[in-house]
Design a protein around this motif. Structure first.
Motif, mmCIF file in Angstrom:
data_model
loop_
_atom_site.group_PDB
_atom_site.id
_atom_site.type_symbol
_atom_site.label_atom_id
_atom_site.label_comp_id
_atom_site.label_asym_id
_atom_site.label_seq_id
_atom_site.Cartn_x
_atom_site.Cartn_y
_atom_site.Cartn_z
ATOM 1 N N GLY A 60 7.284 29.381 -14.852
ATOM 2 C CA GLY A 60 6.179 28.437 -14.722
ATOM 3 C C GLY A 60 6.462 27.355 -13.701
ATOM 4 N N LYS A 61 5.477 26.524 -13.488
ATOM 5 C CA LYS A 61 5.639 25.421 -12.538
ATOM 6 C C LYS A 61 6.327 24.237 -13.217
ATOM 7 N N PRO A 62 7.358 23.693 -12.611
ATOM 8 C CA PRO A 62 7.993 22.509 -13.186
ATOM 9 C C PRO A 62 7.230 21.246 -12.809
ATOM 10 N N TRP A 63 7.390 20.239 -13.645
ATOM 11 C CA TRP A 63 6.869 18.917 -13.313
ATOM 12 C C TRP A 63 7.948 18.130 -12.566
ATOM 13 N N LEU A 64 7.540 17.416 -11.540
ATOM 14 C CA LEU A 64 8.392 16.441 -10.879
ATOM 15 C C LEU A 64 7.796 15.070 -11.182
ATOM 16 N N LEU A 65 8.516 14.249 -11.938
ATOM 17 C CA LEU A 65 8.011 12.935 -12.340
ATOM 18 C C LEU A 65 8.810 11.832 -11.663
ATOM 19 N N ALA A 66 8.086 10.924 -11.037
ATOM 20 C CA ALA A 66 8.731 9.828 -10.311
ATOM 21 C C ALA A 66 7.961 8.539 -10.546
ATOM 22 N N ASP A 67 8.701 7.421 -10.407
ATOM 23 C CA ASP A 67 8.036 6.125 -10.578
ATOM 24 C C ASP A 67 8.823 5.015 -9.913
ATOM 25 N N GLU A 68 8.104 4.047 -9.432
ATOM 26 C CA GLU A 68 8.526 2.739 -8.938
ATOM 27 C C GLU A 68 9.463 2.817 -7.740
ATOM 28 N N PHE A 69 8.885 2.458 -6.592
ATOM 29 C CA PHE A 69 9.646 2.356 -5.355
ATOM 30 C C PHE A 69 10.254 0.965 -5.246
ATOM 31 N N PHE A 70 11.504 0.921 -4.851
ATOM 32 C CA PHE A 70 12.193 -0.356 -4.624
ATOM 33 C C PHE A 70 12.649 -0.420 -3.167
ATOM 34 N N VAL A 71 12.355 -1.532 -2.510
ATOM 35 C CA VAL A 71 12.775 -1.747 -1.123
ATOM 36 C C VAL A 71 13.299 -3.165 -1.011
ATOM 37 N N LYS A 79 0.828 -1.198 0.000
ATOM 38 C CA LYS A 79 0.000 0.000 0.000
ATOM 39 C C LYS A 79 0.865 1.253 0.000
ATOM 40 N N VAL A 80 0.507 2.205 -0.870
ATOM 41 C CA VAL A 80 1.204 3.480 -0.951
ATOM 42 C C VAL A 80 0.198 4.605 -0.675
ATOM 43 N N THR A 81 0.569 5.513 0.228
ATOM 44 C CA THR A 81 -0.269 6.668 0.550
ATOM 45 C C THR A 81 0.436 7.945 0.110
ATOM 46 N N LEU A 82 -0.285 8.818 -0.591
ATOM 47 C CA LEU A 82 0.273 10.080 -1.073
ATOM 48 C C LEU A 82 -0.349 11.264 -0.334
ATOM 49 N N VAL A 83 0.489 12.245 0.004
ATOM 50 C CA VAL A 83 -0.011 13.488 0.588
ATOM 51 C C VAL A 83 -0.573 14.391 -0.506
ATOM 52 N N ASN A 84 0.190 14.556 -1.594
ATOM 53 C CA ASN A 84 -0.242 15.363 -2.739
ATOM 54 C C ASN A 84 -0.617 14.450 -3.897
ATOM 55 N N GLN A 85 -1.682 14.801 -4.587
ATOM 56 C CA GLN A 85 -2.142 13.968 -5.693
ATOM 57 C C GLN A 85 -1.453 14.371 -7.005
ATOM 58 N N ASP A 97 5.269 18.659 -4.083
ATOM 59 C CA ASP A 97 6.235 17.613 -3.739
ATOM 60 C C ASP A 97 5.636 16.224 -3.885
ATOM 61 N N LEU A 98 6.503 15.264 -4.150
ATOM 62 C CA LEU A 98 6.147 13.862 -3.951
ATOM 63 C C LEU A 98 6.362 13.566 -2.478
ATOM 64 N N ASP A 99 5.310 13.174 -1.793
ATOM 65 C CA ASP A 99 5.369 12.872 -0.360
ATOM 66 C C ASP A 99 4.574 11.588 -0.153
ATOM 67 N N ALA A 100 5.290 10.465 -0.062
ATOM 68 C CA ALA A 100 4.635 9.159 -0.061
ATOM 69 C C ALA A 100 5.109 8.297 1.102
ATOM 70 N N VAL A 101 4.232 7.389 1.526
ATOM 71 C CA VAL A 101 4.573 6.397 2.541
ATOM 72 C C VAL A 101 4.196 5.018 2.012
ATOM 73 N N ILE A 102 5.149 4.075 2.104
ATOM 74 C CA ILE A 102 4.909 2.687 1.707
ATOM 75 C C ILE A 102 4.795 1.853 2.980
#
Length: 775
Positions: free
Chosen positions: A763-774, A629-635, A670-675
């Motif tokens: 302008g506003k920049p995009w921050l693109l992220a993908d795939e968490f590895f643990v 399960k991943v929870t995001l603060v910002n969508q 921001d990307l602000d996520a909890v796994i």
């Protein structure tokens, strides 16, 4: 395009060649009674078809008979087509009701809808009735599609009764010739193909930052300066550093070229609508006439793709004098009731700093620069009204208030079209993510370079131009739909055709056929039947719509379930999980594959023993985070919102093309996520991928922080990184001192504002992220 673009072309119908149209699919010989809505090989699919057991045979004795003088042109087209494919020469004359005749007539009582037709094929007679000349012409397109290519003697047509008419009055294709231009010969070929599929509007994008392509006699510097750029970008805009070919590029269409094109299109019942961009996308014009910009230049015709701050000065009266002079010639040349004036992607930074623009805002009692754009558009609209012309603009013309009588082309999505329809303005739907033909049509890495995004054939076909949120009264303002061809990455005719066809045929069907008659399975069958037809027309059509595609869902213990599919009938999929290319002895794919360990899946599509299409490849990397399960603060937002946070831990990393639905994008946030790993685990490796493409306004984070927790409350920072040097995918794999944790917090801090001097500054920049590895 100067003298080079003025070829001598004979009778256009002969140029269709013997096999422009699809083979007939008749009724089975065992049929004993009429079949309603029979699926004949015609694109777009007719509104109503009844098939029955009769056969009409075209021989040397067959005659074409007409009841109206207006039908003579269509009779001549049919006669030439029949002769070209079979050598049969038919007689033409006034209707005598004799046997073995093809009767052509205009009869608005038989078909009440404009552009509609009624085609009946019996044993002794074919009758084609059109509501008007256009209807008769479109009925001819259907009739000729029913004739089998390659017939050398008699031609047999199965009996049927077809009633047909368009869903939308406006059925269009846009072509940008500013980035790359094409010969008159090539465009005529495309117009011929568009007409065959009942598309009736050609939106010709003639001016932009990278080149001015229409001769304006009053302003000769547009031909000598604005029509040329010093060099052209090599590769994709996102790549850095930019590379250029060092070759001067350009040209323009003379007014004689344009008159020739308009006349040719008119015979095909195609209206050509010119586009003269304003107030933005004006770099080429400013290079020729720098006094029309806010700073006075110097400027140069753009050599790469994008949006530029320098636009026409809205406070300078000379700007309007220039544009009115241009439009005098454009309005005189083009008989269309519409002229497209662009209106999109106009930065306001120059206007904000320009004393003349600020004085204009004050003098006209405008609130801001958005209302200044509205003033600009209204003024141009009022001028064109003196020529009895109406304007079309991209949906940004809504900014500051919509000009009365303007038609909106909704490209940024459906919102602009919805708002315009609610205000009672006509709308042409052309949303970027649904109908742009510069998007990739394949996710395979070997596909040739494209602008971005992913719009396969079936996605276009499934699009409906009337948003469900509109009432019936509001929906009447949706007058049509259009596919757009932007040519930044289409340097030649062959590439342009690969991107256009067969996807433009999907657009043709959603524009013409009743919604209830559309059927993807039927459409794909008819597309396959027409491959040889497009080839015989000399069109380099893509054939990758049968490729294996995939989707991933959550299986046992959250592990990825890989689903593979192809729309190719009677084909099977065989696969391997060891990275080897599959053959006919490889495992047969029968149901979704549960992937619980890292592997490379390769799959092939087979018909019998033959492998067709390119090999599908997907690497799936399993870690302790997979399926958790991943929870995001910002969508996430925009084009980078997969809607399901499970995509962040599905074992698949997003590609460098960022068009596969794997990337999560945060615009200015921001990307602000909890796994949540569900239980305590010993952790020693953490990872994530982030994109760094400044020329796509995609910026790596200012800082990346990994923190771990045993209870989800108290976190310990275990890794920080603030340098992401790679232009493209930055692969972060952090090795940390082993620690027990159940929760992993990932925070990537957004740049917030694109710095001065960078593309899209402010302008506003995009921050693109993908795939968490643990692990």
């Amino acid at each position: 395009m100067k003298k080079l673009l003025n070829p001598k072309i004979g009778l256009y119908w002969v140029k269709l060649t013997a096999a422009i149209f699809f083979a007939a699919v008749g009724l089975p010989s065992t049929a004993q009674q009429a079949k309603r809505n029979y699926d004949i090989d015609v694109i777009p699919r007719p509104a109503k078809v009844i098939g029955f057991k009769e056969v009409f045979t075209i021989t040397h004795k067959t005659s074409i008979q007409t009841s109206n003088a207006e039908a003579l042109n269509v009779a001549g087209m049919l006669k030439q087509h029949i002769n070209a494919i079979s050598g049969i020469t038919l007689n033409t004359g006034q209707a005598k009701n004799s046997s073995n005749t093809i009767n052509l007539k205009i009869d608005s009582t038989t078909v009440s809808q404009r552009e509609g037709y009624h085609l009946v094929i019996h044993t002794h007679q074919i009758t084609l009735s059109g509501h008007d000349e256009a209807g008769l012409f479109y009925g001819l397109q259907t009739l000729t599609q029913l004739i089998k290519p390659g017939a050398k003697s008699n031609i047999s047509l199965r009996g049927c009764d077809i009633t047909d008419y368009p869903r939308f009055a406006y059925r269009g294709m846009h072509l940008d010739v500013s980035r790359h231009m094409f010969t008159v010969t090539a465009i005529k070929k495309w117009l011929t193909a568009l007409a065959a599929y009942k598309i009736n509007t050609f939106h010709w994008h003639l001016t932009d930052d990278q080149g001015w392509r229409i001769e304006i006699k009053k302003y000769p510097l547009l031909q000598s300066i604005a029509a040329y750029r010093s060099q052209t970008l090599i590769g994709h805009k996102r790549e850095w550093p930019h590379l250029f070919d060092g070759k001067k590029y350009g040209g323009f269409y003379s007014q004689d070229d344009i008159k020739d094109m308009i006349q040719y299109a008119a015979k095909l019942h195609i209206t050509i609508i010119p586009e003269i961009e304003m107030p933005g996308h004006a770099m080429a014009a400013l290079a020729a006439y720098p006094s029309l910009g806010c700073t006075g230049g110097p400027y140069q015709t753009a050599t790469y793709w994008g949006v530029f701050d320098d636009v026409y000065c809205a406070g300078n009266e000379a700007t309007f004098t220039f544009l009115e002079g241009v439009l005098d010639e454009v309005a005189t040349l083009f008989p269309s009731k519409y002229i497209h004036i662009g209106g999109d992607e106009c930065p306001k930074s120059r206007w904000k700093a320009c004393p003349k623009c600020q004085q204009r805002i004050k003098d006209e009692h405008l609130a801001d620069e958005s209302q200044l754009q509205s003033y600009f558009i209204k003024r141009i609209s009022n001028y064109l009204a003196s020529y009895n012309k109406k304007i079309i603009g991209w949906d940004e013309i809504l900014e500051g208030g919509l000009t009365p009588g303007a038609t909106v082309m909704s490209w940024t999505g459906e919102h602009g079209g919805i708002e315009s329809a609610k205000q009672g303005h006509n709308v042409i739907m052309t949303p970027e993510k649904q109908v742009y033909l510069d998007y990739y049509q394949s996710l395979y890495p070997q596909d040739s370079i494209a602008a971005g995004g992913y719009t396969p054939l079936n996605k276009i076909y499934k699009y409906d131009p009337v948003p469900q949120v509109l009432t019936a009264g509001q929906a009447q303002y949706i007058i049509g739909v259009q596919a757009n061809v932007w040519t930044e990455y289409m340097p030649n005719t062959q590439k342009a055709e690969y991107m256009m066809f067969p996807r433009i045929l999907a657009l043709a069907e959603i524009a013409w056929s009743p919604k209830k008659q559309r059927n993807l399975k039927s459409f794909l069958r008819r597309i396959r039947a027409g491959r040889e037809t497009l080839s015989s027309m000399g069109i380099n059509a893509a054939n990758n719509f049968d490729q294996i595609t995939d989707s991933i869902s959550s299986g046992k213990n959250g592990m990825p379930l890989l689903h593979l599919t192809s729309v190719l009938k009677n084909a099977v999929i065989r696969y391997t999980t060891n990275g080897r290319v599959p053959n006919q002895q490889s495992k047969l794919y029968q149901s979704a594959l549960l992937v619980d360990k890292t592997c490379i899946v390769k799959a092939g599509l087979f018909t019998g023993t033959k492998s067709v299409q390119e090999i599908y490849t997907k690497k799936i990397a399993i870690s302790k985070a997979t399926g958790k399960k991943v929870t995001l603060v910002n969508q996430p937002s925009g084009n980078y919102n997969p809607q399901n946070t499970g995509v962040m831990v599905n074992g698949v990393t997003g590609s460098r093309l960022y068009n596969d639905g794997e990337w999560f994008g945060f615009s200015g946030t921001d990307l602000d996520a909890v796994i949540n790993l569900d239980s305590l685990n010993l952790i020693s490796n953490l990872g994530i991928n982030v994109l760094n493409y400044h020329w796509q306004k995609m910026w790596a984070p200012v800082e990346l922080i990994f923190s771990v927790s045993a209870d989800g409350v108290n976190y310990q920072t275990v890794y920080q990184q603030n340098n992401f040097p790679v232009n493209g995918i930055n692969t972060v794999r952090a090795k940390i001192a082993p620690v027990k944790a159940q929760y992993i917090k990932v925070k990537a801090i957004n740049q917030r504002i694109i710095p001065t001097g960078e593309y899209g500054a402010g302008g506003k920049p995009w921050l693109l992220a993908d795939e968490f590895f643990v692990n």
